[in-house]
Design a protein around this motif. Structure first.
Motif, mmCIF file in Angstrom:
data_model
loop_
_atom_site.group_PDB
_atom_site.id
_atom_site.type_symbol
_atom_site.label_atom_id
_atom_site.label_comp_id
_atom_site.label_asym_id
_atom_site.label_seq_id
_atom_site.Cartn_x
_atom_site.Cartn_y
_atom_site.Cartn_z
ATOM 1 N N LYS A 73 0.615 -1.013 -0.181
ATOM 2 C CA LYS A 73 0.279 -0.103 -0.173
ATOM 3 C C LYS A 73 0.742 1.276 -0.198
ATOM 4 O O LYS A 73 -0.076 1.820 -0.340
ATOM 5 N N PHE A 74 2.490 1.622 0.774
ATOM 6 C CA PHE A 74 2.912 2.274 0.473
ATOM 7 C C PHE A 74 3.296 2.195 -0.853
ATOM 8 O O PHE A 74 3.823 4.011 -0.689
ATOM 9 N N ARG A 75 4.035 1.717 -0.978
ATOM 10 C CA ARG A 75 4.438 1.687 -1.944
ATOM 11 C C ARG A 75 3.655 2.307 -3.311
ATOM 12 O O ARG A 75 3.850 3.093 -3.938
ATOM 13 N N ASP A 76 2.613 1.997 -3.469
ATOM 14 C CA ASP A 76 1.342 2.778 -4.578
ATOM 15 C C ASP A 76 0.804 3.923 -3.825
ATOM 16 O O ASP A 76 0.802 4.748 -5.029
ATOM 17 N N TYR A 77 1.621 4.283 -2.657
ATOM 18 C CA TYR A 77 0.743 5.643 -2.355
ATOM 19 C C TYR A 77 2.232 6.340 -2.924
ATOM 20 O O TYR A 77 1.875 7.661 -2.920
ATOM 21 N N ILE A 197 15.956 11.005 7.733
ATOM 22 C CA ILE A 197 14.593 10.660 7.814
ATOM 23 C C ILE A 197 13.461 11.899 8.508
ATOM 24 O O ILE A 197 13.108 12.174 7.985
ATOM 25 N N GLN A 198 14.634 11.556 9.892
ATOM 26 C CA GLN A 198 14.026 12.377 11.041
ATOM 27 C C GLN A 198 14.659 14.084 10.735
ATOM 28 O O GLN A 198 13.284 14.806 10.490
ATOM 29 N N LYS A 199 15.538 14.002 9.909
ATOM 30 C CA LYS A 199 15.869 15.416 9.767
ATOM 31 C C LYS A 199 15.053 15.905 7.876
ATOM 32 O O LYS A 199 14.568 17.314 8.011
ATOM 33 N N ASN A 200 14.595 15.413 7.540
ATOM 34 C CA ASN A 200 14.073 15.273 5.843
ATOM 35 C C ASN A 200 12.420 15.129 6.565
ATOM 36 O O ASN A 200 11.419 15.144 4.854
ATOM 37 N N ASN A 201 12.022 14.246 8.048
ATOM 38 C CA ASN A 201 10.384 14.335 7.440
ATOM 39 C C ASN A 201 9.602 13.222 6.682
ATOM 40 O O ASN A 201 9.168 13.773 6.009
ATOM 41 N N ILE A 202 10.352 12.340 6.451
ATOM 42 C CA ILE A 202 10.282 11.624 5.479
ATOM 43 C C ILE A 202 9.563 10.066 5.896
ATOM 44 O O ILE A 202 9.315 9.806 6.438
ATOM 45 N N GLU A 203 8.286 10.075 5.114
ATOM 46 C CA GLU A 203 7.157 9.252 5.230
ATOM 47 C C GLU A 203 7.194 7.973 5.555
ATOM 48 O O GLU A 203 8.343 7.709 4.002
ATOM 49 N N LEU A 204 7.006 7.049 6.052
ATOM 50 C CA LEU A 204 7.379 5.422 6.305
ATOM 51 C C LEU A 204 6.130 4.731 6.125
ATOM 52 O O LEU A 204 5.267 5.377 6.436
ATOM 53 N N PRO A 205 6.473 3.662 5.570
ATOM 54 C CA PRO A 205 4.886 2.907 6.396
ATOM 55 C C PRO A 205 5.030 2.341 7.812
ATOM 56 O O PRO A 205 6.091 2.210 8.794
ATOM 57 N N SER A 206 3.373 1.925 7.908
ATOM 58 C CA SER A 206 3.225 2.270 9.446
ATOM 59 C C SER A 206 4.058 1.073 10.639
ATOM 60 O O SER A 206 4.284 1.277 11.981
#
Length: 301
Positions: A73-77, A197-206
């Motif tokens: 789901k995250f891949r497609d998103y 990831i934290q510095k750039n506020n990157i979204e991740l799968p839950s």
């Protein structure tokens, strides 16, 4: 600017340089995308490297058929968000095509079977370089890789035939039929990835954050129940707050007990841990000490 921020900037600059060199030196590169944190960071870096233009290569996902639903789901998103091309190779198709046999045992891994699918995709699309998110701190075999790591006509890797890479000079010249794996974040650690990831506020799968999950306790590891892993009468089954450090297949990736629900809390977890992410969570690396290297010699990512 703090030292830690400056260090992340250096890692980012190195990765962007490698990505741009890959686009410049190869005719048809591709970015291997698993849906995990490392490949998500790679996509973020690639967008930075080539913005405001489109990526000069497609994303390639080798779908084993045993992926976590949250990962797919995250891949497609993500692909929908960035508007880039995605090529999907299906391991189930390779199993039928080559009459492949899956690994025996209760927790079978399809990692070895991915090789057939990946090599078919490389051949079909004539890719001469595949960009991946492997890091040297993950596993001993990956520590032997160069940033530009050459594969032969059969996709095989020989750790004794590695090119020197002095003064950041990357040699992308290959013979016809050969292929190169490219590792832009090879010099990063798991902690570096999370700080970035934290510095750039990157979204991740839950899955990377704490959630309740039904798990089987197997050799002190927590394996989530699923359509592929069904509890047996003698199994100890518990509901536990867990997260995942790495997103492999449901059949061969264990969760870790954790209450970390934010990036900073995950970072705190990592700082306390002395076991690598693969060492703690991947059941398929326990087959032998050389399990990963054996797979890489056969053409695995």
């Amino acid at each position: 600017m703090s030292k830690s921020t400056n260090y992340l900037d250096q890692l980012e600059n190195e990765a962007i340089y490698i990505l741009r060199e890959t686009a410049a030196q190869f005719e048809k590169p591709a970015l291997l995308f698993s849906g995990g944190k490392d490949s998500i960071v790679l996509v973020h870096l690639a967008l930075k490297a080539f913005s405001p233009g489109k990526l000069p290569f497609p994303l390639v996902h080798i779908d084993t058929g045993h992926n976590f639903l949250e990962t797919i789901k995250f891949r497609d998103y993500l692909v929908n968000q960035i508007g880039e091309r995605l090529i999907i190779g299906n391991v189930n198709d390779s199993i039928k095509k080559y009459n492949l046999k899956e690994s025996p045992g209760r927790f079978p891994s399809r990692n070895a079977l991915q090789t057939y699918c990946l090599l078919d995709i490389i051949h079909e699309h004539e890719f001469d370089a595949c960009i991946g998110g492997a890091r040297r701190d993950e596993e001993k075999a990956r520590a032997k890789e160069r940033i530009f790591s050459v594969r032969d006509d059969f996709g095989q890797w020989d750790p004794k035939l590695q090119r020197p890479e002095l003064w950041n000079i990357l040699n992308g010249k290959v013979q016809k039929g050969n292929n190169v794996r490219v590792f832009p974040i090879s010099n990063w650690t798991e902690l570096d990835v999370w700080n970035y990831i934290q510095k750039n506020n990157i979204e991740l799968p839950s899955l990377y954050f704490s959630h309740d999950r039904e798990c089987i306790v197997h050799q002190d590891k927590l394996v989530a129940t699923s359509d592929f892993i069904v509890p047996l009468p003698n199994d100890k089954v518990i509901i536990e707050k867990v997260r995942y450090r790495t997103l492999g297949d449901m059949t061969c990736t264990a969760a870790v007990p954790s209450k970390a629900s934010s990036i900073q809390e995950v970072i705190n977890d990592i700082l306390k841990n002395r076991i690598s992410e693969r060492g703690e969570t991947r059941l398929d690396d326990k087959i032998s000490e050389a399990a990963m290297e054996d797979r890489k010699r056969q053409g695995y990512f």
